[in-house]
Scaffold this motif. Structure first.
Motif, PDB file in Angstrom:
ATOM      1  N   THR A   1       1.493  -5.663  17.560  1.00 22.45           N
ATOM      2  CA  THR A   1       2.097  -4.898  18.658  1.00 22.45           C
ATOM      3  C   THR A   1       1.957  -3.393  18.463  1.00 22.45           C
ATOM      4  OG1 THR A   1       4.229  -5.121  17.520  1.00 22.45           O
ATOM      5  CG2 THR A   1       3.736  -6.707  19.265  1.00 22.45           C
ATOM      6  N   ALA A   2       1.729  -2.955  17.242  1.00 24.61           N
ATOM      7  CA  ALA A   2       1.420  -1.555  16.929  1.00 24.61           C
ATOM      8  C   ALA A   2       0.647  -1.556  15.625  1.00 24.61           C
ATOM      9  CB  ALA A   2       2.692  -0.720  16.799  1.00 24.61           C
ATOM     10  N   HIS A   3      -0.188  -0.551  15.425  1.00 27.25           N
ATOM     11  CA  HIS A   3      -1.030  -0.535  14.235  1.00 27.25           C
ATOM     12  C   HIS A   3      -0.607   0.577  13.273  1.00 27.25           C
ATOM     13  CE1 HIS A   3      -4.115  -3.619  14.899  1.00 27.25           C
ATOM     14  NE2 HIS A   3      -3.799  -3.454  16.160  1.00 27.25           N
ATOM     15  N   PRO A   4      -0.699   0.306  11.969  1.00 25.13           N
ATOM     16  CA  PRO A   4      -0.249   1.279  10.975  1.00 25.13           C
ATOM     17  C   PRO A   4      -1.299   2.314  10.610  1.00 25.13           C
ATOM     18  CG  PRO A   4      -0.909  -0.741   9.874  1.00 25.13           C
ATOM     19  CD  PRO A   4      -1.059  -0.993  11.354  1.00 25.13           C
ATOM     20  N   LEU A   5      -2.473   2.265  11.244  1.00 26.18           N
ATOM     21  CA  LEU A   5      -3.551   3.193  10.911  1.00 26.18           C
ATOM     22  C   LEU A   5      -3.673   4.277  11.972  1.00 26.18           C
ATOM     23  CD1 LEU A   5      -6.270   0.605   9.809  1.00 26.18           C
ATOM     24  CD2 LEU A   5      -4.624   1.826   8.365  1.00 26.18           C
ATOM     25  N   ALA A   6      -4.060   5.471  11.523  1.00 28.12           N
ATOM     26  CA  ALA A   6      -4.197   6.611  12.441  1.00 28.12           C
ATOM     27  C   ALA A   6      -5.588   6.613  13.059  1.00 28.12           C
ATOM     28  CB  ALA A   6      -3.931   7.910  11.689  1.00 28.12           C
ATOM     29  N   THR A   7      -5.842   5.639  13.921  1.00 26.89           N
ATOM     30  CA  THR A   7      -7.178   5.489  14.495  1.00 26.89           C
ATOM     31  C   THR A   7      -7.486   6.512  15.582  1.00 26.89           C
ATOM     32  OG1 THR A   7      -6.290   3.829  16.018  1.00 26.89           O
ATOM     33  CG2 THR A   7      -7.256   3.024  13.962  1.00 26.89           C
ATOM     34  N   ASP A   8      -6.504   7.299  15.973  1.00 27.37           N
ATOM     35  CA  ASP A   8      -6.733   8.305  17.013  1.00 27.37           C
ATOM     36  C   ASP A   8      -7.216   9.633  16.450  1.00 27.37           C
ATOM     37  OD1 ASP A   8      -4.310   8.686  15.735  1.00 27.37           O
ATOM     38  OD2 ASP A   8      -3.350   9.602  17.500  1.00 27.37           O
ATOM     39  N   ARG A   9      -7.129   9.806  15.108  1.00 31.78           N
ATOM     40  CA  ARG A   9      -7.468  11.112  14.560  1.00 31.78           C
ATOM     41  C   ARG A   9      -8.117  11.079  13.173  1.00 31.78           C
ATOM     42  NH1 ARG A   9      -2.062  10.200  14.148  1.00 31.78           N
ATOM     43  NH2 ARG A   9      -1.082  10.406  12.091  1.00 31.78           N
ATOM     44  N   ASP A  10      -8.110   9.927  12.524  1.00 27.59           N
ATOM     45  CA  ASP A  10      -8.605   9.835  11.149  1.00 27.59           C
ATOM     46  C   ASP A  10      -9.886   9.006  11.120  1.00 27.59           C
ATOM     47  OD1 ASP A  10      -8.982   8.746   8.442  1.00 27.59           O
ATOM     48  OD2 ASP A  10      -7.049   9.682   7.995  1.00 27.59           O
TER      49      ASP A  10
ATOM     50  N   GLY B   1       0.819  -1.198   0.000  1.00 24.68           N
ATOM     51  CA  GLY B   1       0.000   0.000   0.000  1.00 24.68           C
ATOM     52  C   GLY B   1       0.853   1.248   0.000  1.00 24.68           C
ATOM     53  N   GLU B   2       0.217   2.398  -0.082  1.00 25.63           N
ATOM     54  CA  GLU B   2       0.944   3.663  -0.091  1.00 25.63           C
ATOM     55  C   GLU B   2       1.551   3.980   1.268  1.00 25.63           C
ATOM     56  OE1 GLU B   2      -1.597   6.743  -1.416  1.00 25.63           O
ATOM     57  OE2 GLU B   2      -1.738   6.006  -3.481  1.00 25.63           O
ATOM     58  N   ARG B   3       0.974   3.450   2.344  1.00 25.75           N
ATOM     59  CA  ARG B   3       1.436   3.802   3.692  1.00 25.75           C
ATOM     60  C   ARG B   3       2.214   2.691   4.378  1.00 25.75           C
ATOM     61  NH1 ARG B   3      -3.536   5.975   6.966  1.00 25.75           N
ATOM     62  NH2 ARG B   3      -4.626   4.252   5.953  1.00 25.75           N
ATOM     63  N   PHE B   4       2.005   1.458   3.972  1.00 28.37           N
ATOM     64  CA  PHE B   4       2.712   0.326   4.587  1.00 28.37           C
ATOM     65  C   PHE B   4       2.562  -0.907   3.713  1.00 28.37           C
ATOM     66  CE2 PHE B   4      -1.580   0.409   6.333  1.00 28.37           C
ATOM     67  CZ  PHE B   4      -2.016  -0.891   6.170  1.00 28.37           C
ATOM     68  N   THR B   5       3.420  -1.880   3.972  1.00 26.95           N
ATOM     69  CA  THR B   5       3.284  -3.197   3.362  1.00 26.95           C
ATOM     70  C   THR B   5       3.108  -4.215   4.479  1.00 26.95           C
ATOM     71  OG1 THR B   5       5.663  -3.661   3.374  1.00 26.95           O
ATOM     72  CG2 THR B   5       4.774  -2.557   1.419  1.00 26.95           C
ATOM     73  N   LEU B   6       2.621  -5.391   4.116  1.00 28.68           N
ATOM     74  CA  LEU B   6       2.467  -6.491   5.053  1.00 28.68           C
ATOM     75  C   LEU B   6       3.179  -7.703   4.491  1.00 28.68           C
ATOM     76  CD1 LEU B   6      -1.349  -6.132   5.854  1.00 28.68           C
ATOM     77  CD2 LEU B   6       0.546  -5.382   7.302  1.00 28.68           C
ATOM     78  N   ARG B   7       3.869  -8.424   5.349  1.00 28.93           N
ATOM     79  CA  ARG B   7       4.534  -9.636   4.901  1.00 28.93           C
ATOM     80  C   ARG B   7       4.376 -10.730   5.941  1.00 28.93           C
ATOM     81  NH1 ARG B   7       9.399  -6.956   6.856  1.00 28.93           N
ATOM     82  NH2 ARG B   7      10.584  -8.344   8.244  1.00 28.93           N
ATOM     83  N   ILE B   8       4.645 -11.956   5.522  1.00 30.15           N
ATOM     84  CA  ILE B   8       4.614 -13.106   6.414  1.00 30.15           C
ATOM     85  C   ILE B   8       6.005 -13.716   6.458  1.00 30.15           C
ATOM     86  CG2 ILE B   8       3.766 -15.464   6.712  1.00 30.15           C
ATOM     87  CD1 ILE B   8       1.097 -14.573   5.580  1.00 30.15           C
ATOM     88  N   ASP B   9       6.592 -13.764   7.639  1.00 24.73           N
ATOM     89  CA  ASP B   9       7.872 -14.447   7.819  1.00 24.73           C
ATOM     90  C   ASP B   9       8.073 -14.763   9.290  1.00 24.73           C
ATOM     91  OD1 ASP B   9       8.909 -12.190   9.093  1.00 24.73           O
ATOM     92  OD2 ASP B   9       9.871 -11.437   7.284  1.00 24.73           O
ATOM     93  N   ALA B  10       9.235 -15.310   9.604  1.00 29.36           N
ATOM     94  CA  ALA B  10       9.509 -15.713  10.984  1.00 29.36           C
ATOM     95  C   ALA B  10      10.555 -14.837  11.648  1.00 29.36           C
ATOM     96  CB  ALA B  10       9.977 -17.177  11.009  1.00 29.36           C
ATOM     97  N   ASN B  11      10.964 -13.765  10.979  1.00 29.91           N
ATOM     98  CA  ASN B  11      12.049 -12.926  11.491  1.00 29.91           C
ATOM     99  C   ASN B  11      11.592 -11.484  11.578  1.00 29.91           C
ATOM    100  OD1 ASN B  11      14.035 -15.117  11.470  1.00 29.91           O
ATOM    101  ND2 ASN B  11      13.883 -14.959   9.242  1.00 29.91           N
ATOM    102  N   SER B  12      10.673 -11.209  12.465  1.00 28.90           N
ATOM    103  CA  SER B  12      10.081  -9.874  12.482  1.00 28.90           C
ATOM    104  C   SER B  12       9.880  -9.322  13.888  1.00 28.90           C
ATOM    105  CB  SER B  12       8.732  -9.920  11.761  1.00 28.90           C
ATOM    106  OG  SER B  12       7.902 -10.924  12.317  1.00 28.90           O
ATOM    107  N   LYS B  13      10.681  -9.758  14.835  1.00 29.34           N
ATOM    108  CA  LYS B  13      10.482  -9.327  16.209  1.00 29.34           C
ATOM    109  C   LYS B  13      10.714  -7.827  16.392  1.00 29.34           C
ATOM    110  CE  LYS B  13      11.626 -13.818  18.196  1.00 29.34           C
ATOM    111  NZ  LYS B  13      12.529 -14.589  19.096  1.00 29.34           N
ATOM    112  N   GLU B  14      11.462  -7.225  15.469  1.00 30.85           N
ATOM    113  CA  GLU B  14      11.787  -5.809  15.630  1.00 30.85           C
ATOM    114  C   GLU B  14      10.713  -4.898  15.073  1.00 30.85           C
ATOM    115  OE1 GLU B  14      12.851  -6.713  11.427  1.00 30.85           O
ATOM    116  OE2 GLU B  14      12.852  -7.763  13.365  1.00 30.85           O
TER     117      GLU B  14
END
Length: 246
Positions: A204-213, A169-182
Motif C-alpha cells: 500500500t506504500a513503499h519504503p524506498l525513495a523512488t521519486d528522487r533517489d 535494514g537501516e531504513r525499515f524492517t519487513l515482517r510476516i503476520d496477520a495483524n498489519s492493516k495499519e
C-alpha cells in the motif's frame, strides 16, 4: 515454544555442512539439528523461493552450496578472505544459541548464513532468508494464522517482532503476520508460491525513495522482477551493503 522455534532455526544445518538431507547428522556441536519442522512451514517457505518440481541445476557451472550473488553474479564466498575454520566457527556460534528469540535476532544479523544457498539447484536463493521465512510461517501457523491471512508488512528499522521479522535494514524492517492493516502491507496470497514481485507490487506504500533517489529506483525496479522470496530479501541486503553513497 523455545524448543520448536529453535528446531526451525536449526532445521537446515546440513546445508552448512554439505550433507544430504537423508544422511544429515542429528546433532551439531552438542545441539539437536536437522529436525523436521511442524505445520508444513518448511515446505511452504521453500515454495516461496523455488519451484518444488525442478531437481536439476539452473546454473550448470555452479555446483556447490555457496550462494551466487544476484548483484554481481559471483559466488559470495571468497576463499582468499575467509578460511573454512572461520566459517565453521561462525556457523557453530549461530546454531548453538539456546534462546530462540536471541537466535532469531542473530539470524537477522548473520553474515555466514547469507553465504549459503537454500538449494544447490537454485544457487541465487539464500539459506539465511529461507530459514527466517520458515520461522515466520511457523510462528504464524502455531498461532492459528492461516497462510491466506498473512501479510508482508513494512515496519520502522528498530521494530523487531520475534520470529516474524524476516528482514532488518537501516531504513525499515519487513515482517510476516496477520495483524498489519495499519501499516504499509500486502497480502501474501491464497497459497505459497514464488510471488515476491507480486506482493512487493501490492504494498500500500513503499519504503524506498523512488521519486528522487536513483539507487532506490534501481533497487525497486529489480525487486519488481524477482519472484523468489529468499533471493529478493538477500538482494535487498546485498544492495544496501553495496550502495556507494552509504
Amino acid at each position: 515454544m523455545n524448543d520448536v522455534m529453535l528446531a526451525a532455526l536449526r532445521h537446515d544445518a546440513h546445508k552448512f555442512t554439505g550433507e544430504s538431507h537423508d544422511d544429515a547428522r542429528e546433532t551439531f556441536a552438542g545441539v539437536a539439528v536437522n529436525q523436521a519442522v511442524p505445520e508444513g512451514a518448511d515446505h511452504d517457505a521453500a515454495a516461496l523461493s523455488r519451484p518444488q518440481q525442478i531437481r536439476e541445476r539452473t546454473v550448470p557451472t555452479h555446483e556447490d552450496r555457496y550462494r551466487l550473488s544476484l548483484l554481481t553474479g559471483d559466488p559470495v564466498y571468497d576463499h582468499r578472505e575467509f578460511s573454512q575454520g572461520v566459517v565453521e566457527s561462525d556457523v557453530r556460534d549461530l546454531l548453538t544459541i539456546e534462546n530462540a528469540a536471541s537466535a532469531h535476532e542473530q539470524w537477522l544479523e548473520s553474515d555466514v548464513a547469507a553465504e549459503f544457498n537454500e538449494s544447490v539447484y537454485h544457487p541465487y536463493t539464500s539459506l539465511k532468508y529461507h530459514t527466517l521465512l520458515v520461522a515466520a510461517l511457523l510462528d504464524n501457523y502455531r498461532n492459528d494464522n492461516a497462510f491466506a491471512a498473512l501479510r508482508l508488512t513494512v515496519s520502522p528499522p528498530d521494530e523487531i517482532e520475534p520470529f516474524r521479522t524476516i528482514f532488518e535494514g537501516e531504513r525499515f524492517t519487513l515482517r510476516i503476520d496477520a495483524n498489519s492493516k495499519e501499516r504499509p502491507a500486502a497480502r501474501l496470497g491464497s497459497r505459497p508460491w514464488r510471488s515476491w514481485a507480486a506482493v512487493w507490487n501490492r504494498l500500500t506504500a513503499h519504503p524506498l525513495a523512488t521519486d528522487r533517489d536513483k539507487y532506490d529506483m534501481t533497487l525497486d525496479a529489480n525487486l519488481r522482477r524477482i519472484q523468489s522470496w529468499s533471493t529478493a530479501l538477500q538482494y535487498l541486503e546485498d544492495f544496501a551493503a553495496w550502495r556507494p553513497d552509504r
